[in-house]
Design an enzyme around this catalytic site. Structure first.
Site, PDB file in Angstrom:
ATOM      1  N   ASP A  96      14.532  54.283  61.372  1.00  0.00           N
ATOM      2  CA  ASP A  96      13.929  55.587  61.122  1.00  0.00           C
ATOM      3  C   ASP A  96      14.510  56.658  62.030  1.00  0.00           C
ATOM      4  O   ASP A  96      14.193  56.717  63.213  1.00  0.00           O
ATOM      5  CB  ASP A  96      12.407  55.495  61.301  1.00  0.00           C
ATOM      6  CG  ASP A  96      11.694  56.748  60.822  1.00  0.00           C
ATOM      7  OD1 ASP A  96      12.347  57.589  60.165  1.00  0.00           O
ATOM      8  OD2 ASP A  96      10.491  56.889  61.093  1.00  0.00           O
ATOM      9  N   ASP A 275      17.544  62.409  56.891  1.00  0.00           N
ATOM     10  CA  ASP A 275      16.529  61.423  57.223  1.00  0.00           C
ATOM     11  C   ASP A 275      16.774  60.097  56.505  1.00  0.00           C
ATOM     12  O   ASP A 275      16.755  60.040  55.284  1.00  0.00           O
ATOM     13  CB  ASP A 275      15.156  61.986  56.832  1.00  0.00           C
ATOM     14  CG  ASP A 275      14.033  61.016  57.135  1.00  0.00           C
ATOM     15  OD1 ASP A 275      14.130  60.262  58.115  1.00  0.00           O
ATOM     16  OD2 ASP A 275      13.048  61.011  56.361  1.00  0.00           O
TER      17      ASP A 275
END
Ligand SMILES: *[C@@H]1O[C@H](CO)[C@@H](O)[C@H](O)[C@H]1NC(C)=O
Ligand SMILES: *[C@@H]1O[C@H](CO)[C@@H](O)[C@H](O)[C@H]1NC(C)=O
Ligand SMILES: *[C@@H]1O[C@H](CO)[C@@H](O)[C@H](O)[C@H]1NC(C)=O
Length: 403
Positions: A96, A275
């Site tokens: 992440d 992301d």
């Protein structure tokens, strides 16, 4: 649920290790392969899940609380096997770049060993639709035999919600400021990347991410490189841009970009983020409406994606992301969801779905786009903490017709 396996470069074709390691002693760079898996369908479809994550990322509260959603029920998740402790226990962690804390204990319990030390401090991170809380420990993390981090601060959860049941936690690759206020008595918590750098394992605090697109198989994978980028996987140069100063994108790996469809600018230059934890490409509502009109796509209620006919597919124009002054072109093929994965997101096998979706608010919000994995599987990305910049490069998959 799908099985996953590692990408094995030709030089290691005989290896079967999941985390095949490549170390160049001359440069000090180290890479490890990683694997992806697709989770079973949850209550949110892939577009709703991405939108919820983006909205959570934008929401207020403390900086440290404005982290990413981790509800990974419907989506493509990149996971990596990391060892913690000595002897190490292996955990499956979600990659992440949208959060900074690394933590374990959601799936299999944390196993303290001789390298483990409980700081006694409480840790708590809210991810929008999920959260975790617990105690902060210090331990050794082994990403690969040559990528060992000593004294890494990690969260050990006693309570986690909203995380897929087969994940043990998260490997936080976002900027350190995302950890602000998450651990009692600490302003920020150095990330794994910060510690690799401060401990001299890597000479530059740079992370290279290579996502390999889905082909006809159900496996997918890629490669992470700490300390630099992998020259052998890119085509042409890496183009760098400074991180954006625009709030809220500046809390994450944020950049400025404009978007054109064919000859039409659908989004003038604005701030947003890159992301790894987002599946689709999300753009501001106004830009999405134009894209929808121009492609003729119709919303599909099951997948949440725009659906197009094969005639509309034949008429798709390039979708161009201009970063700095450099165009990054998504071909028509790159704008569609991999057809072999249609059913994995609840779609029908022979339909054509577009991977551009609505972020859920008009532009001017401070975080107007998210270039997620469907973007990153076409372009190599470089996250440079040392130079406070992001680099993008073409790969051999940029123009591939595999979807
Ligand atoms: C942990 O993972 C590594 C790499 O996949 C593997 O070689 C090792 O055997 C695993 N250890 C355990 C205890 O499962
Ligand atoms: C991190 O936060 C500190 C304190 O608010 C701030 O001074 C610093 O500029 C931030 N760093 C980045 C890279 O945004
Ligand atoms: C999209 O098309 C509809 C119907 O023709 C029109 O009302 C709307 O203004 C268009 N929106 C954009 C953003 O072009």
């Amino acid at each position: 649920m799908f099985s996953f396996k590692a990408f094995l470069p030709l030089i290691l074709i005989t290896s079967t290790a999941v985390d095949a390691i490549f170390v160049s002693r001359r440069t000090g760079k180290t890479t490890l392969s990683f694997a992806t898996k697709i989770n079973e369908l949850g209550t949110l479809n892939v577009a709703e899940r991405d939108r919820a994550r983006a909205q959570a990322m934008k929401q207020g509260g403390q900086l440290g609380q404005r982290s990413s959603i981790m509800d990974s029920n419907t989506g493509v998740n990149y996971v990596v096997q990391v060892g913690i402790g000595s002897p190490a226990t292996n955990y499956t962690l979600l990659l992440d770049t949208g959060s900074g804390n690394t933590w374990v204990g959601a799936g299999k319990p944390y196993v303290p060993t001789k390298t483990s030390r409980n700081t006694g401090e409480a840790v708590s991170v809210s991810y929008g639709s999920g959260s975790f809380s617990g105690e902060e420990w210090i331990d050794t993390i082994t990403l690969s035999p040559s990528l060992v981090i000593r004294q890494q601060s990690i969260g050990v959860t006693s309570q986690a919600s909203g995380i897929a049941h087969d994940l043990d936690g998260i490997l936080g690759l976002g900027p350190i400021n995302l950890t602000m206020g998450t651990v009692n008595g600490m302003n920020t918590v150095p990330t794994v990347s910060d510690n690799l750098h401060s401990q001299g394992t890597i000479s530059k605090e740079v992370l290279g991410v290579y996502f390999i697109p889905e082909s006809s198989s159900t496996t997918k994978s890629g490669e992470l490189m700490f300390g630099g980028y992998d020259h052998s996987t890119i085509v042409g140069p890496v183009f760098y841009v400074p991180l954006t100063k625009t709030q809220l994108a500046s809390d994450y790996w944020g950049i400025e970009q404009s978007i054109s469809y064919g000859d039409d600018i659908i989004q003038p230059s604005t701030a947003g983020i890159i992301d790894t934890g987002t599946t689709l490409i999300l753009i501001a509502t106004n830009a999405f409406q134009e894209y929808k009109n121009m492609t003729g796509g119709t919303p599909d209620s099951v997948t949440g994606l725009l659906k197009i006919t094969s005639e509309q597919y034949d008429n798709l124009k390039p979708l161009v992301f201009i970063v700095g002054s450099e165009p990054f072109v998504l071909t028509p093929n790159a704008q569609i969801w991999p057809r072999s994965l249609n059913t994995a997101i609840g779609g029908s096998a022979d339909a054509i779905y577009l991977i551009v979706s609505d972020i859920g608010s008009p532009s001017g919000s401070g975080l107007d786009f998210v270039n997620g994995y469907t973007f990153l599987e076409r372009f190599y990305s470089v996250y440079d903490t040392t130079k406070q910049s992001i680099g993008l490069a073409h790969t051999k998959f940029t123009f591939s017709e595999n979807n």
